[in-house]
Design an enzyme around this catalytic site. Structure first.
Site, mmCIF file in Angstrom:
data_model
loop_
_atom_site.group_PDB
_atom_site.id
_atom_site.type_symbol
_atom_site.label_atom_id
_atom_site.label_comp_id
_atom_site.label_asym_id
_atom_site.label_seq_id
_atom_site.Cartn_x
_atom_site.Cartn_y
_atom_site.Cartn_z
ATOM 1 C CB VAL A 94 2.567 4.224 1.968
ATOM 2 C CG1 VAL A 94 3.911 3.957 2.648
ATOM 3 C CG2 VAL A 94 1.921 2.924 1.513
ATOM 4 N N GLY A 102 7.720 -1.151 -0.193
ATOM 5 C CA GLY A 102 6.812 -2.254 -0.482
ATOM 6 C C GLY A 102 5.559 -2.300 0.375
ATOM 7 C CG ASN A 131 -1.475 10.077 -6.876
ATOM 8 O OD1 ASN A 131 -0.298 9.900 -7.171
ATOM 9 N ND2 ASN A 131 -1.969 9.800 -5.679
ATOM 10 C CE1 TYR A 138 -3.155 1.526 -5.996
ATOM 11 C CE2 TYR A 138 -3.804 3.543 -7.106
ATOM 12 C CZ TYR A 138 -3.640 2.809 -5.951
ATOM 13 O OH TYR A 138 -3.973 3.367 -4.740
#
Length: 170
Positions: A94, A102, A131, A138
């Protein structure tokens, strides 16, 4: 076009004309991880291998108000233990300007829908060990770390050497 519950977020399937955008997204990952030097892919690589009669992967692109917001690159997988197909997510990114809106979750949900439409029943991915933000994300949305598994890989000269082993008649 497929949309999510946000009126300004559109998720669409990439086409060959998106190859430069896909490469830019992959470079964002390399920059984020501090490893841009590891990326040798080109837009032509994405055009050649991702589109046409037998694509090696699929990509969903997220846009907000027509501006690139992120992407999810995945490919078909098969679980021999489950006896069912699924998908492996190779890359999810993203753009910094759209994080916290979102977008990543919407991309994963849409990927899951696409996989389910093709008879798939699971998603898998790996995440860079350092990360921690991605790892927490997740797990928050339901992807669980699999401590009993470790990824092994072979690339470059080592791969060529292994591939050459069969040439000696073995």
């Amino acid at each position: 076009m497929e949309t999510t519950n946000r009126s300004d977020l559109v998720i669409r399937k990439a086409t060959a004309s998106d190859a430069d955008t896909i490469l830019a997204g992959i470079r964002m990952i390399g920059d984020h991880l501090g490893t841009p030097h590891k990326i040798s892919a080109t837009a032509e690589d994405f055009r050649r291998h991702g589109f046409g009669a037998s694509p090696a992967f699929e990509v969903l692109i997220a846009e907000i108000d027509g501006v690139f917001a992120g992407l999810c690159l995945y490919f078909a997988s098969f679980s021999t233990w489950r006896g069912k197909p699924g998908a492996y997510i190779q890359d999810l990114v993203v753009d910094k300007a759209f994080r916290g809106n979102g977008v990543a979750e919407a991309l994963l949900r849409q990927t899951a829908r696409h996989v389910r439409e093709k008879g798939g029943v699971y998603l898998r991915l790996s995440v860079d060990a350092g990360n921690l933000t991605a790892q927490r994300f997740y797990e928050r949305i339901g992807l669980q770390h699999q401590p009993e598994e470790h990824i092994h890989a072979i690339y470059g000269d080592a791969f060529e050497a292994l591939a050459g082993l069969g040439e000696s008649g073995v």
